[in-house]
Scaffold this active site. Structure first.
Site, PDB file in Angstrom:
ATOM      1  N   ASP A  83      -9.770 -15.882 -16.389  1.00  0.00           N
ATOM      2  CA  ASP A  83     -10.765 -16.460 -14.349  1.00  0.00           C
ATOM      3  C   ASP A  83     -11.361 -17.732 -15.394  1.00  0.00           C
ATOM      4  OD1 ASP A  83     -10.567 -15.943 -12.294  1.00  0.00           O
ATOM      5  OD2 ASP A  83     -12.668 -15.607 -13.181  1.00  0.00           O
TER       6      ASP A  83
ATOM      7  N   ASP B  12      -5.373 -10.485 -15.259  1.00  0.00           N
ATOM      8  CA  ASP B  12      -6.522 -10.868 -15.646  1.00  0.00           C
ATOM      9  C   ASP B  12      -7.507 -10.721 -15.891  1.00  0.00           C
ATOM     10  OD1 ASP B  12      -8.055 -13.258 -13.758  1.00  0.00           O
ATOM     11  OD2 ASP B  12      -6.815 -12.910 -12.393  1.00  0.00           O
TER      12      ASP B  12
ATOM     13  N   ASP C 297       0.954  -1.077   0.235  1.00  0.00           N
ATOM     14  CA  ASP C 297       0.203   0.072   0.045  1.00  0.00           C
ATOM     15  C   ASP C 297       0.774   1.202  -0.032  1.00  0.00           C
ATOM     16  OD1 ASP C 297      -1.581   2.047  -0.011  1.00  0.00           O
ATOM     17  OD2 ASP C 297      -2.247   1.044   2.287  1.00  0.00           O
TER      18      ASP C 297
ATOM     19  N   HIS D 135      -4.460 -16.754  -4.679  1.00  0.00           N
ATOM     20  CA  HIS D 135      -5.557 -16.700  -3.944  1.00  0.00           C
ATOM     21  C   HIS D 135      -6.754 -17.145  -3.528  1.00  0.00           C
ATOM     22  CE1 HIS D 135      -7.317 -16.110  -8.227  1.00  0.00           C
ATOM     23  NE2 HIS D 135      -7.807 -15.593  -7.593  1.00  0.00           N
ATOM     24  N   ASP D 136      -6.656 -18.176  -4.437  1.00  0.00           N
ATOM     25  CA  ASP D 136      -7.462 -18.735  -3.969  1.00  0.00           C
ATOM     26  C   ASP D 136      -7.847 -20.089  -2.626  1.00  0.00           C
ATOM     27  OD1 ASP D 136      -9.429 -17.656  -5.341  1.00  0.00           O
ATOM     28  OD2 ASP D 136      -9.358 -18.348  -7.238  1.00  0.00           O
TER      29      ASP D 136
ATOM     30  N   ASP E 151      -2.196  -1.140  -3.559  1.00  0.00           N
ATOM     31  CA  ASP E 151      -1.932  -0.342  -5.053  1.00  0.00           C
ATOM     32  C   ASP E 151      -1.732  -0.693  -5.883  1.00  0.00           C
ATOM     33  OD1 ASP E 151      -0.199   1.332  -4.343  1.00  0.00           O
ATOM     34  OD2 ASP E 151      -1.867   1.601  -2.613  1.00  0.00           O
TER      35      ASP E 151
ATOM     36  N   ASN F 273      -0.168   4.599  -0.083  1.00  0.00           N
ATOM     37  CA  ASN F 273      -0.873   5.653   0.027  1.00  0.00           C
ATOM     38  C   ASN F 273      -1.295   5.692   1.364  1.00  0.00           C
ATOM     39  OD1 ASN F 273      -2.864   4.357  -0.570  1.00  0.00           O
ATOM     40  ND2 ASN F 273      -3.874   5.414  -1.618  1.00  0.00           N
TER      41      ASN F 273
END
Ligand code: NOJ
Length: 558
Positions: free
Chosen positions: A199, A98, A21, A327-328, A29, A23
């Site tokens: 996907d 993706d 991150d 990530h799954d 991000d 910010n």
């Protein structure tokens, strides 16, 4: 075998929300990714796969896209994206994006139009059906629990959503929709993208007539009617002809429920569809008949069987992608290794096991640090829609035991993989100066990138070496795979063969010492120890060895 850059590459997956991150809003991000580019270069990966960064209401963290050609506000701007791509390319790396086109968000302009009326020009961009006897059009269930259909009052019909009800399925039967998708892909490829991760791409064609699963249940798993459906190869070949074949890119399709026969078509060597697919067969080894949340211990011999089937069945027919987490999925070291006293050894062993197989290896962010699963006390600390829907269905509506379901979440939940990347031992693991969208794993003081970079014996440096070995040895990319010691209950061992060379890969998957005897058919004059996760000498006699807990060794035999 034909050589290709995407066969020789190692891919690193970034889940942008959890990476870095820049910010202080608690959400990773794009600028945060750019800041870490030298880290990725140091690791040595060739390709970055970015999970979705498009505009999205985040019902499923970006896998519900409301504008395919804009960047999610929380992640930054298109200028940030252009800059990131430049920084990637300047370092000689590539970027794959993706592509989520089995469904869009219900907030996509196509769907907003589509639901307005039955004669709206966008109506057929989605799959609408009238109800049957006051119930859903068929009995399929969604991947995220409950019916796969949602009633919509405006037109008194239901729309299909194989995922959340905010992820309506696109209607690939409609050539207009297909053309829009191809134009959108072309737009990204023209911006300089080097490939696509598609996907659930094998769900885009549904069986004719959308039949119910026979048996009369109100809700049933309809996978056979929407996985690898009747027109899926036609659509992919069309996409390939119209778009993909015009670029030097890599493509990987996520394909739940695909067999090796399916894979040999999707990833055929003529290149008429995709370069490779993600199989789920090895990810299903610890699921019982009740599916993902029906826990069952996995067995080494099952892993051998599945991995070997994919290696051998695609030999000379297709190309494998190699992964143990994403990530799954839960963290691989917690699932297939030992995330306690042998965390470091087993993380290195699993990396060795995977990277030495034939196929393109994928590293999921934090894997190179040996990041582990997490256990949050409270359900409220979890974010994932799959977890919350399942919990509601099983505990709140179904009356199942809270503790039992929490245990399943600890072992299988997707948020295990989504806790923020652990950069250092400062507050929030250096991921954010704000309050993170998902809590950091409390073990970050010990497990973090700074420690890994400082320690020459770390998992990070071991992965660096695995990647370098791939660059230096064609046999790791192109050699033929063969399983040895098939029946051994502790060791997974295999060879790779190319011309007069043999690669011998030996991995102890257990916490006990394991005896290894070299099979008599393997002959060699000299052997060289390429990589190892314990201190061993090259001179050691390899005809018979005792492997320590989670020990891995790779020898090059000539
Ligand atoms: C697979 C993705 O990897 C997962 O995160 C997502 O929830 C579903 N497809 C739906 O897009």
């Amino acid at each position: 075998m034909e050589k290709a850059w995407w066969k020789e590459s190692v891919v690193y997956q970034i889940y942008p929300r959890s990476f870095n991150d820049s910010n202080g809003d608690g959400v990773g991000d794009i600028k945060g990714i750019t800041e870490k580019m030298d880290y990725l270069k140091e690791l040595g990966v060739d390709v970055i796969w970015l999970s979705p960064v498009y505009k999205s209401p985040n019902d499923d963290n970006g896998y519900d896209i409301s504008d395919y050609q804009a960047i999610m506000d929380e992640f930054g701007t298109m200028d940030d994206w252009d800059e990131m791509l430049k920084e990637i390319h300047d370092r000689g790396m590539k970027l794959i994006m993706d592509l989520v086109v089995n469904h869009s968000s219900d907030e996509h302009k196509w769907f907003i139009e589509s639901r307005k009326s039955k004669d709206n020009p966008y109506r057929d961009y989605y799959i609408w059906r009238p109800g049957k006897n006051g119930q859903e059009p068929n009995n399929w269930t969604s991947f995220f629990s409950g019916s796969a259909w949602q009633y919509d009052e405006a037109t008194n019909e239901y729309y299909l959503h194989l995922f959340s009800k905010k992820q309506p399925d696109l209607n690939w039967e409609n050539p207009k929709l297909r053309k829009e998708v191809y134009d959108m892909i072309t737009w990204w490829l023209d911006r300089g993208v080097d490939g696509l991760r598609m996907d659930v791409i094998n769900l885009i064609s549904k069986a004719d007539g959308l039949p119910s699963v026979p048996g009369g249940k109100r809700y049933d798993w309809g996978g056979e009617f929407f996985m690898n459906g009747p027109r899926v190869h036609e659509y992919l070949q069309e996409m390939n002809r119209e778009v993909l074949s015009k670029y030097d890119i890599m493509t990987v399709g996520e394909c739940p429920g695909a067999s090796t026969e399916d894979a040999a078509k999707y990833a055929n060597l003529e290149g008429t569809e995709l370069n490779m697919i993600f199989t789920f067969e090895h990810m299903d080894l610890d699921s019982g008949p009740g599916g993902k949340w029906d826990l069952k211990p996995w067995k080494l011999n099952d892993l051998k069987e599945v991995m070997t089937k994919w290696q051998k069945d695609l030999e000379g027919k297709g190309w494998n992608s190699l992964y143990l987490n994403n990530h799954d999925q839960p963290r691989m070291v917690s699932r297939f290794g030992n995330d306690k006293e042998y965390r470091v050894e087993s993380a290195k062993m699993l990396g060795t096991f995977l990277h030495m197989m034939q196929g393109t290896p994928y590293i999921y962010q934090g894997e190179e640090l040996g990041m582990t699963n997490v256990r949050f006390e409270s359900l409220e600390d979890y974010n994932d829609i799959e977890i919350h829907n399942m919990y509601r269905e099983k505990v709140i509506e179904g009356g199942q035991d809270h503790n039992k379901v929490m245990e399943a979440i600890y072992i299988k939940g997707r948020d295990n993989a989504r806790t923020p990347m652990q950069w250092d031992d400062s507050e929030n693991a250096g991921f954010t100066t704000g309050s993170p969208w998902l809590k950091v794993n409390p073990n970050y003081k010990e497990i973090n990138a700074k420690n890994e970079l400082d320690n020459p014996q770390s998992i990070f440096h071991y992965y660096q070496k695995l990647i370098q070995l791939r660059k230096a040895n064609d046999i790791i990319v192109y050699g033929t795979y063969d399983l040895i010691l098939e029946e051994h209950e502790q060791i997974y061992a295999y060879t790779r063969t190319l011309d007069d060379q043999t690669l011998l890969v030996v991995c102890n998957f257990t916490v006990e010492d394991a005896d290894f005897e070299l099979p008599a058919h393997i002959h060699f004059k000299s052997n060289q120890l390429l990589i190892r996760n314990y201190d061993v000498q090259n001179s050691e006699d390899i005809s018979s060895m005792v492997l320590k807990p989670y020990e891995a060794r790779v020898y090059l035999l000539k």
